[in-house]
Design a protein around this motif. Structure first.
Motif, PDB file in Angstrom:
ATOM      1  N   ASP A 288       0.827  -1.212   0.000  1.00 41.88           N
ATOM      2  CA  ASP A 288       0.000   0.000   0.000  1.00 41.88           C
ATOM      3  C   ASP A 288       0.861   1.262   0.000  1.00 41.88           C
ATOM      4  OD1 ASP A 288       0.837  -0.655   2.568  1.00 41.88           O
ATOM      5  OD2 ASP A 288      -0.917   0.225   3.538  1.00 41.88           O
ATOM      6  N   LYS A 289       1.983   1.234   0.740  1.00 41.20           N
ATOM      7  CA  LYS A 289       2.897   2.386   0.717  1.00 41.20           C
ATOM      8  C   LYS A 289       3.513   2.546  -0.672  1.00 41.20           C
ATOM      9  CE  LYS A 289       5.524   5.735   2.194  1.00 41.20           C
ATOM     10  NZ  LYS A 289       6.640   5.514   3.130  1.00 41.20           N
ATOM     11  N   ALA A 290       3.826   1.425  -1.317  1.00 44.07           N
ATOM     12  CA  ALA A 290       4.398   1.482  -2.665  1.00 44.07           C
ATOM     13  C   ALA A 290       3.424   2.122  -3.642  1.00 44.07           C
ATOM     14  CB  ALA A 290       4.773   0.071  -3.131  1.00 44.07           C
ATOM     15  N   ASN A 291       2.154   1.705  -3.596  1.00 46.82           N
ATOM     16  CA  ASN A 291       1.154   2.287  -4.489  1.00 46.82           C
ATOM     17  C   ASN A 291       0.971   3.771  -4.223  1.00 46.82           C
ATOM     18  OD1 ASN A 291       0.343   0.389  -6.345  1.00 46.82           O
ATOM     19  ND2 ASN A 291      -1.297  -0.444  -5.087  1.00 46.82           N
ATOM     20  N   SER A 292       1.037   4.156  -2.954  1.00 45.35           N
ATOM     21  CA  SER A 292       0.908   5.566  -2.597  1.00 45.35           C
ATOM     22  C   SER A 292       2.053   6.386  -3.197  1.00 45.35           C
ATOM     23  CB  SER A 292       0.882   5.722  -1.077  1.00 45.35           C
ATOM     24  OG  SER A 292       0.837   7.081  -0.708  1.00 45.35           O
ATOM     25  N   LEU A 293       3.295   5.886  -3.076  1.00 42.30           N
ATOM     26  CA  LEU A 293       4.449   6.590  -3.633  1.00 42.30           C
ATOM     27  C   LEU A 293       4.374   6.665  -5.156  1.00 42.30           C
ATOM     28  CD1 LEU A 293       7.372   5.214  -1.420  1.00 42.30           C
ATOM     29  CD2 LEU A 293       6.483   7.548  -1.450  1.00 42.30           C
ATOM     30  N   LEU A 294       3.949   5.575  -5.784  1.00 42.99           N
ATOM     31  CA  LEU A 294       3.867   5.543  -7.241  1.00 42.99           C
ATOM     32  C   LEU A 294       2.788   6.486  -7.768  1.00 42.99           C
ATOM     33  CD1 LEU A 294       4.344   1.708  -7.742  1.00 42.99           C
ATOM     34  CD2 LEU A 294       5.839   3.475  -8.687  1.00 42.99           C
ATOM     35  N   SER A 295       1.759   6.751  -6.975  1.00 40.69           N
ATOM     36  CA  SER A 295       0.713   7.682  -7.395  1.00 40.69           C
ATOM     37  C   SER A 295       1.134   9.128  -7.198  1.00 40.69           C
ATOM     38  CB  SER A 295      -0.580   7.407  -6.625  1.00 40.69           C
ATOM     39  OG  SER A 295      -0.445   7.737  -5.258  1.00 40.69           O
ATOM     40  N   GLU A 296       2.090   9.345  -6.277  1.00 39.43           N
ATOM     41  CA  GLU A 296       2.515  10.707  -5.946  1.00 39.43           C
ATOM     42  C   GLU A 296       3.676  11.191  -6.804  1.00 39.43           C
ATOM     43  OE1 GLU A 296       3.591  10.556  -1.879  1.00 39.43           O
ATOM     44  OE2 GLU A 296       1.566  10.224  -1.146  1.00 39.43           O
ATOM     45  N   LYS A 297       4.524  10.261  -7.244  1.00 40.18           N
ATOM     46  CA  LYS A 297       5.795  10.665  -7.837  1.00 40.18           C
ATOM     47  C   LYS A 297       6.168   9.739  -8.979  1.00 40.18           C
ATOM     48  CE  LYS A 297      10.488  11.798  -6.235  1.00 40.18           C
ATOM     49  NZ  LYS A 297      11.398  11.793  -5.072  1.00 40.18           N
ATOM     50  N   LYS A 298       6.857  10.280  -9.956  1.00 30.09           N
ATOM     51  CA  LYS A 298       7.328   9.497 -11.100  1.00 30.09           C
ATOM     52  C   LYS A 298       8.719   8.948 -10.796  1.00 30.09           C
ATOM     53  CE  LYS A 298       7.588   8.264 -15.539  1.00 30.09           C
ATOM     54  NZ  LYS A 298       8.942   7.705 -15.555  1.00 30.09           N
ATOM     55  N   PHE A 299       8.875   7.628 -10.870  1.00 26.42           N
ATOM     56  CA  PHE A 299      10.178   6.980 -10.695  1.00 26.42           C
ATOM     57  C   PHE A 299      10.611   6.387 -12.030  1.00 26.42           C
ATOM     58  CE2 PHE A 299       8.075   6.833  -6.582  1.00 26.42           C
ATOM     59  CZ  PHE A 299       9.067   7.265  -5.716  1.00 26.42           C
ATOM     60  N   ASP A 300      11.921   6.382 -12.276  1.00 25.73           N
ATOM     61  CA  ASP A 300      12.433   5.790 -13.509  1.00 25.73           C
ATOM     62  C   ASP A 300      12.515   4.264 -13.393  1.00 25.73           C
ATOM     63  OD1 ASP A 300      12.910   8.220 -14.993  1.00 25.73           O
ATOM     64  OD2 ASP A 300      14.558   8.609 -13.612  1.00 25.73           O
ATOM     65  N   ILE A 301      13.053   3.777 -12.275  1.00 21.71           N
ATOM     66  CA  ILE A 301      13.240   2.342 -12.086  1.00 21.71           C
ATOM     67  C   ILE A 301      12.717   1.943 -10.707  1.00 21.71           C
ATOM     68  CG2 ILE A 301      14.890   0.433 -12.112  1.00 21.71           C
ATOM     69  CD1 ILE A 301      16.863   2.271 -13.567  1.00 21.71           C
ATOM     70  N   VAL A 302      12.017   0.809 -10.657  1.00 24.30           N
ATOM     71  CA  VAL A 302      11.529   0.263  -9.390  1.00 24.30           C
ATOM     72  C   VAL A 302      12.092  -1.141  -9.210  1.00 24.30           C
ATOM     73  CG1 VAL A 302       9.504  -0.471  -8.076  1.00 24.30           C
ATOM     74  CG2 VAL A 302       9.397   1.610  -9.466  1.00 24.30           C
ATOM     75  N   PHE A 303      12.744  -1.372  -8.080  1.00 27.38           N
ATOM     76  CA  PHE A 303      13.189  -2.712  -7.708  1.00 27.38           C
ATOM     77  C   PHE A 303      12.209  -3.225  -6.657  1.00 27.38           C
ATOM     78  CE2 PHE A 303      17.032  -0.590  -9.221  1.00 27.38           C
ATOM     79  CZ  PHE A 303      17.524  -1.537 -10.115  1.00 27.38           C
TER      80      PHE A 303
END
Length: 245
Positions: free
Chosen positions: A41-56
């Motif tokens: 749930d924290k991951a989805n929250s961060l992904l909705s707030e900010k654009k990341f180039d790479i996710v591990f």
């Protein structure tokens, strides 16, 4: 390969594995650690707030598993590398456009190959997709009755308001049914910066950056109201760099 650096999100609930991934990322000069999540749930929250180039990302996560995260974020222009101890999800992960699949335990050399693969894909995608903001001079927003073209220099800051945003300009405020992340992608990153999960600001209007004894930051704007906005701790360093402080 050209250094950017590229922003990285680590999604891992196990502490030793998380620390190892952080060490690996910090040993790659092309990468910049921009976020850490210990649960789905924290991951989805961060992904909705900010654009990341790479996710591990690990697969077995609390609340929401990694495959569901990949499934719901696969078309966001972010490259996902799966890091897991289980091989049985590999086919599904690649079907969902995962960039790579790392089986734990893996060495830095194997991690490095995934990084190079992701960076290659990132550079190829940037060559294929034109920079829509490069020659733009305004932000286009639409209401129920009209389309507004807001010149970038007139936009002071943008605030999130539930599932919409308010564009604060020198003349008036405009509300649009867009997420802050969507607005951010339409603005030139040389002029606008995220300072908080709920705010974007035009650097031209920043009058001062203040540090409170409690460890929090605020900025004051050069506008008629002398607006004060909070700065999230995870955004403070990027803001300092942008302001050359």
């Amino acid at each position: 390969m050209e250094s950017a650096p590229y922003s990285v999100l680590i999604i891992e609930d196990e502490y030793p594995a998380r620390m190892l991934m952080m060490d690996y990322v910090m040993n790659c000069p092309e990468l910049k650690l921009a976020g850490i999540a210990e649960s789905g749930d924290k991951a989805n929250s961060l992904l909705s707030e900010k654009k990341f180039d790479i996710v591990f990302m690990d697969i077995n996560l609390p609340v929401i598993n990694g495959m569901d995260i990949l499934r719901s974020n696969r078309s966001q222009g972010t490259f996902f590398v799966i890091t897991t101890a289980y091989s049985e999800h590999a086919v599904e992960a690649f079907d969902l456009d995962a960039t790579d699949y790392l089986l734990k335990p893996f060495s830095f050399e194997r991690f490095r190959k995934s990084v190079e693969k992701a960076l290659r894909f990132l550079q190829e995608s940037k060559q294929m997709i034109p920079d829509e903001n490069k020659n733009q001079i305004h932000l286009k927003i639409q209401s129920d009755s009209a389309v507004f073209l807001l010149p970038f220099p007139d936009i002071q800051f943008i605030s999130a308001n539930n599932k919409s945003c308010v564009i604060h300009t020198t003349q008036k405020d405009y509300e649009t049914p867009k997420l802050l992340k969507e607005i951010e992608e339409k603005l030139p990153n040389s002029q606008f910066i995220r300072i908080h999960k709920g705010f974007l600001v035009n650097l031209s209007y920043v009058a001062s950056l203040r540090y409170d004894k409690g460890g929090s930051y605020t900025i004051q704007l050069k506008n008629e109201d002398e607006t004060t906005l909070p700065v999230g701790r995870s955004y403070a360093q990027s803001l300092k760099e942008a302001l050359k402080l």
